[in-house]
Design a protein around this motif. Structure first.
Motif, PDB file in Angstrom:
ATOM      1  N   HIS A   1       1.025  -1.182  -0.042  1.00  0.00           N
ATOM      2  CA  HIS A   1      -0.116  -0.004  -0.059  1.00  0.00           C
ATOM      3  C   HIS A   1       0.750   1.061   0.072  1.00  0.00           C
ATOM      4  N   PHE A   2       2.091   1.308  -0.342  1.00  0.00           N
ATOM      5  CA  PHE A   2       2.816   2.399  -0.412  1.00  0.00           C
ATOM      6  C   PHE A   2       4.168   1.950  -0.983  1.00  0.00           C
ATOM      7  N   GLY A   3       4.596   3.000  -1.892  1.00  0.00           N
ATOM      8  CA  GLY A   3       5.822   2.880  -2.694  1.00  0.00           C
ATOM      9  C   GLY A   3       6.404   4.451  -2.834  1.00  0.00           C
ATOM     10  N   PRO A   4       7.565   4.298  -3.625  1.00  0.00           N
ATOM     11  CA  PRO A   4       8.271   5.607  -3.960  1.00  0.00           C
ATOM     12  C   PRO A   4       7.388   6.387  -4.784  1.00  0.00           C
ATOM     13  N   VAL A   5       7.195   7.673  -4.474  1.00  0.00           N
ATOM     14  CA  VAL A   5       6.559   8.604  -5.248  1.00  0.00           C
ATOM     15  C   VAL A   5       7.452   9.735  -5.902  1.00  0.00           C
ATOM     16  N   ASN A   6       8.792   9.589  -5.733  1.00  0.00           N
ATOM     17  CA  ASN A   6       9.752  10.384  -6.454  1.00  0.00           C
ATOM     18  C   ASN A   6      10.935   9.330  -6.879  1.00  0.00           C
ATOM     19  N   ASP A   7      11.501  10.146  -7.912  1.00  0.00           N
ATOM     20  CA  ASP A   7      12.788   9.660  -8.328  1.00  0.00           C
ATOM     21  C   ASP A   7      12.328   8.678  -9.428  1.00  0.00           C
ATOM     22  N   ILE A   8      13.296   7.961 -10.014  1.00  0.00           N
ATOM     23  CA  ILE A   8      12.956   6.991 -11.279  1.00  0.00           C
ATOM     24  C   ILE A   8      12.044   5.918 -10.993  1.00  0.00           C
ATOM     25  N   TYR A   9      11.845   5.727  -9.648  1.00  0.00           N
ATOM     26  CA  TYR A   9      10.618   4.518  -9.285  1.00  0.00           C
ATOM     27  C   TYR A   9       9.556   5.107  -9.022  1.00  0.00           C
ATOM     28  N   GLY A  10       9.285   6.495  -9.331  1.00  0.00           N
ATOM     29  CA  GLY A  10       8.195   7.165  -8.854  1.00  0.00           C
ATOM     30  C   GLY A  10       6.575   6.937  -9.087  1.00  0.00           C
ATOM     31  N   ILE A  11       6.679   6.319 -10.457  1.00  0.00           N
ATOM     32  CA  ILE A  11       5.436   5.966 -11.045  1.00  0.00           C
ATOM     33  C   ILE A  11       4.918   4.579 -10.084  1.00  0.00           C
TER      34      ILE A  11
ATOM     35  N   LEU B   1      10.601  11.796 -11.298  1.00  0.00           N
ATOM     36  CA  LEU B   1       9.845  12.683 -10.769  1.00  0.00           C
ATOM     37  C   LEU B   1      10.647  13.606  -9.560  1.00  0.00           C
ATOM     38  N   PRO B   2      11.032  14.682  -9.906  1.00  0.00           N
ATOM     39  CA  PRO B   2      11.463  15.539  -8.701  1.00  0.00           C
ATOM     40  C   PRO B   2      10.537  15.471  -7.643  1.00  0.00           C
ATOM     41  N   LYS B   3      11.256  15.798  -6.494  1.00  0.00           N
ATOM     42  CA  LYS B   3      10.206  15.931  -5.170  1.00  0.00           C
ATOM     43  C   LYS B   3       9.311  17.283  -5.274  1.00  0.00           C
ATOM     44  N   GLY B   4       8.242  17.247  -5.043  1.00  0.00           N
ATOM     45  CA  GLY B   4       7.304  18.244  -4.863  1.00  0.00           C
ATOM     46  C   GLY B   4       6.679  18.451  -6.457  1.00  0.00           C
ATOM     47  N   ASN B   5       6.949  17.635  -7.263  1.00  0.00           N
ATOM     48  CA  ASN B   5       6.374  17.588  -8.567  1.00  0.00           C
ATOM     49  C   ASN B   5       5.827  16.280  -9.182  1.00  0.00           C
TER      50      ASN B   5
ATOM     51  N   SER C   1       1.787  13.074 -13.518  1.00  0.00           N
ATOM     52  CA  SER C   1       1.415  11.640 -13.271  1.00  0.00           C
ATOM     53  C   SER C   1       0.155  10.996 -13.039  1.00  0.00           C
ATOM     54  N   ALA C   2      -0.903  11.839 -12.491  1.00  0.00           N
ATOM     55  CA  ALA C   2      -2.231  11.357 -12.420  1.00  0.00           C
ATOM     56  C   ALA C   2      -2.731  10.998 -13.736  1.00  0.00           C
ATOM     57  N   HIS C   3      -2.331  11.730 -14.772  1.00  0.00           N
ATOM     58  CA  HIS C   3      -2.421  11.292 -16.272  1.00  0.00           C
ATOM     59  C   HIS C   3      -1.828  10.086 -16.680  1.00  0.00           C
TER      60      HIS C   3
END
Length: 808
Positions: free
Chosen positions: A62-72, A170-174, A320-322
């Motif tokens: 239920h939780f994964g990285p939201v930034n960097d190259i594995y952000g998706i 994904l840069p942090k905050g974006n 990323s939502a798209h």
């Protein structure tokens, strides 16, 4: 395979599965009228529901990285699980697909880190986490089992999982990379790349183009003051070579920068290729064309470049939502079209099946599984026992016997003949083969007559574990082996014919030569099924150059092959693999079963590396000799040196391989004239001469328990001295090794001379005479001959088959 649609007369009310399938049928019908991405997306938005399993806790689930190259990976989990998602199912019964919300990136981060040793790269812990999670949901819900996992999915961008998702930084905050693209005419750079030397492709790119051209600007590291993203925005084409894995975040970065991506990769399945035509907005250059990059790109007309660049903006994924929304049509299309094109054939999708203990039958299955009536069962097993019952209910039996019933009836006759002969102690021979064949007799056999006529070993003292035994005569009379035809060289249907792994290729070649009397003409007449995979060839093909000792590639090849034949034929499923076998002499061969013990629980492994401490089970597995076959021959050259010329008490020469040899060399290397132990000999020819002059030949284990010196010693008439721990000796069902060899455990290596000197001359003469008697069983002929090594291997496998009854 299960029936997707239930007929109306079977039930008055609709099940949740009926409702789901009706909805999918409507979607299929609508898409048939207009097969296009837009229409499928409309149908998805109208109907598609995803259930995300609730089991598990942070940080693995239920939780994964939201930034960097594995952000998706984390972004997708977060999107699917948010309450506002239009695709979120409120109850699993309304779901079309089921999401396994574990994060591979987080599993690697929290379970595998820090990686300090080579073995830390092994995927076993990751695989266990995923397997355990699927077992939990399969135990608690019916959905995995009813579809064989075909309506379940996971999403991961980590290198250790092979899926086709966009890798995006994904840069942090974006929620997206910065968009700094210039107008087409304001892009002075033809092509651009900057990145480190990762994987096999980038070194080639850097070697040809690094700092060498103003138009094709390739850097390993950008000089200070230069902006990576601005360079992409000023380039017409952005080079996107694979790194350690095929995917690259540069593809999405290039698209955001309005830069036409140049995909430099082999074997990459491009993301969203179900709906996107990548040739319209990217350039694909194979690795071998890297030196021609400039020529290829300069040859693209400017008007074509403008069209490609315009399409790059058109496919730009936005936030990323798209991206998440873009992923779901792909999954939806996959499920809708697979369901439509193959409405009754879900087993084509199933690669893994997990049935929880509570869902396993409490009594024997009423009939053998068939592709049209039940779930594929090649990953399932009943219990630890080798006695496997797949019952056929009497009232359902037809008067005409099935193929399986005919096979078992034939085995029953063999068992009855053996049982009768054992009780009567019949000393007559029913052998009707070649009159020149010498029937084995003597003390080297545990029961010479029973080996020839009755069995390899009278196991009725342990009848609980051994339902029956067999004789060589019964084998020659009845045995038929089907060799699967699927697969191609060099991994399948061929193996090494020389050197120390030669028995692997010789056995496969003998069974496929067309000259073997045991070859079945049709699988329905077979008692045994050979999987003709060569482990040695897999290692030589897939692991060259050797950069990893991880067995996952080997394990995948074997599992995939079993999946193919289990899908195509009923034989694996009906026996859980208990009448299937694989022959291999490679050290890695035992490891094929480590990845999925359930799959291989009943499978007969025919191995040189027969080590009990590493999972070898003598009641199921078969130990075979390791033989070093020179080119142009079928084994070591036999010698018959007279006993009075054997002046050396004991001899060994070999490298310091494994801990046992190190102990041997430490105690005896170049220290004694009677126990001659050498690490290396200057002249190879002297090796066989010295063995021929020795009374005893020391045969210590190397890295693994088996040693080719055993067969070589027997060939030159030298009594083998077995120095090994946990080694199950070849053909020990039949042969009494104490009659023609000496066993010394590794802890008694310092006492070798004392032990061998303690053997009386008369006892030695008996041992040496017996060595000459058993030589025929350690000799290869082509075509194979009665009682030679290849027939002895087959006889050992046949014994295990007789111990299994597939009918209750």
């Amino acid at each position: 395979m299960y029936q997707r649609r239930h007929k109306a007369n079977l039930t008055k009310g609709k099940t949740s599965l009926d409702t789901i399938e009706e909805g999918l049928a409507k979607a299929r019908a609508a898409i048939l009228e207009a097969i296009q991405f837009k229409k499928s997306h409309v149908e998805m938005m109208k109907r598609f529901k995803v259930w995300s399993y609730k089991e598990g806790e942070h940080p693995l689930i239920h939780f994964g990285p939201v930034n960097d190259i594995y952000g998706i990976e984390g972004q997708f989990i977060d999107e699917i699980e948010r309450e506002e998602s239009p695709f979120r199912a409120t109850h699993p019964d309304e779901a079309h697909t089921f999401f396994l919300p574990f994060s591979v990136a987080n599993v690697v981060r929290y379970v595998h880190m820090p990686i300090t040793r080579k073995q830390d790269y092994h995927r076993d812990r990751l695989q266990r986490v995923v397997t355990d999670y699927i077992s939990v949901v399969a135990d608690k819900y019916p959905y995995w089992n009813r579809s064989n996992g075909a309506d379940h999915f996971m999403a991961s961008c980590h290198d250790w999982v092979h899926v086709s998702l966009p890798e995006i930084y994904l840069p942090k905050g974006n929620l997206d990379p910065p968009n700094l693209g210039q107008a087409p005419k304001s892009r002075p750079i033809l092509a651009f790349f900057a990145g480190r030397v990762h994987g096999p492709v980038r070194p080639i790119l850097l070697d040809h183009w690094k700092d060498k051209d103003d138009e094709v600007q390739v850097y390993e590291k950008l000089p200070k003051g230069l902006n990576y993203t601005k360079f992409m925005g000023q380039s017409k084409f952005c080079l996107c070579p694979s790194g350690f894995e095929v995917a690259s975040p540069r593809i999405v970065e290039a698209i955001y920068a309005g830069c036409v991506p140049v995909l430099i990769s082999d074997n990459y399945t491009l993301l969203f290729s179900d709906v996107l035509d990548w040739s319209k907005f990217s350039v694909q250059i194979p690795v071998d064309k890297i030196p021609e990059i400039k020529t290829i790109l300069q040859a693209i007309p400017f008007d074509k470049y403008l069209k490609m660049q315009k399409r790059v903006y058109r496919v730009q994924f936005g936030s990323s939502a798209h991206i998440v929304t873009a992923l779901l049509p792909t999954l939806s299309l996959f499920l809708l079209f697979i369901f439509f094109l193959s409405p009754l054939n879900q087993t084509n999708l199933a690669n893994i099946i997990f049935l929880s203990p509570s869902s396993l039958p409490s009594s024997p299955i009423s009939s053998p599984p068939s592709p049209s009536s039940s779930l594929p069962s090649y990953l399932l097993s009943t219990n630890e026992s080798r006695s496997i019952n797949i019952g056929i209910v009497k009232e359902e039996r037809k008067k005409k016997m099935s193929n399986l019933e005919r096979i078992e009836a034939d085995l029953g006759r063999a068992r009855e003949a053996i049982r009768k002969a054992v009780h009567e102690k019949n000393q007559t021979s029913n052998y009707k083969g070649n009159d020149d064949v010498i029937i084995p007799k003597g003390s080297v056999y545990r029961n010479a007559q029973s080996f020839h006529q009755l069995s390899s070993k009278h196991n009725y003292l342990s009848m609980v574990n051994f339902d029956s035994v067999m004789s060589y005569v019964e084998m020659e009379k009845r045995l038929k082996v089907w060799v699967y035809r699927e697969g191609e060289h060099p991994l399948v249907h061929t193996g090494p014919l020389n050197d120390i792994y030669a028995i692997e290729g010789q056995f496969i070649d003998e069974m496929e030569s067309g000259k073997s009397r045991f070859m079945a003409r049709h699988p329905d007449e077979a008692h045994l099924f050979l999987i003709p995979i060569s482990v040695a060839n897999i290692i030589n093909t897939l692991y060259k150059p050797l950069v990893t000792y991880n067995r996952d590639q080997l394990q995948r090849v074997v599992m995939d092959y079993i999946g193919v034949i289990a899908e195509k034929y009923p034989h694996w499923n009906r026996s859980r693999g208990a009448d299937h076998f694989l022959v291999s002499c490679h050290d890695w061969a035992p490891d094929i079963s480590q990845v999925n013990p359930k799959l291989y629980r009943n499978f007969i492994r025919v191995l040189c590396n027969a080590n009990i401490s590493e999972g070898f089970k003598p009641q199921r597995d078969v130990s075979i000799p390791e033989i070093n076959i020179p080119y142009g021959k079928f084994g070591p050259t036999p010698q018959n040196t007279s006993l009075d010329k054997r002046s050396i008490l004991a001899f060994f020469a070999g490298g310091s391989h494994g801990h046992i040899r190190k102990i041997l060399l430490e105690h005896w290397k170049d220290k004694d004239n009677e126990v001659q132990v050498h690490e290396y000999l200057k002249n190879k020819k002297d090796y066989f001469k010295l063995m021929g002059k020795a009374k005893f030949c020391l045969c210590p284990s190397g890295y693994e328990v088996a040693s080719a010196r055993v067969v070589t010693a027997i060939s030159v008439g030298c009594v083998p001295v077995l120095i090994s721990d946990d080694y199950v000796l070849p053909f020990s069902d039949v042969l009494d090794w104490s009659k023609f060899s000496v066993y010394i455990p590794s802890k008694k290596i310092p006492e070798i001379k004392t032990i061998l000197r303690g053997i009386s001359p008369s006892r030695y003469l008996e041992l040496q005479k017996s060595v000459m008697e058993v030589h025929r069983h350690f000799t290869i002929h082509r075509p194979a001959q009665p009682y030679d090594m290849l027939h002895m291997v087959l006889h050992s496998v046949w014994l295990r088959r007789l111990d299994v009854s597939l009918l209750s």
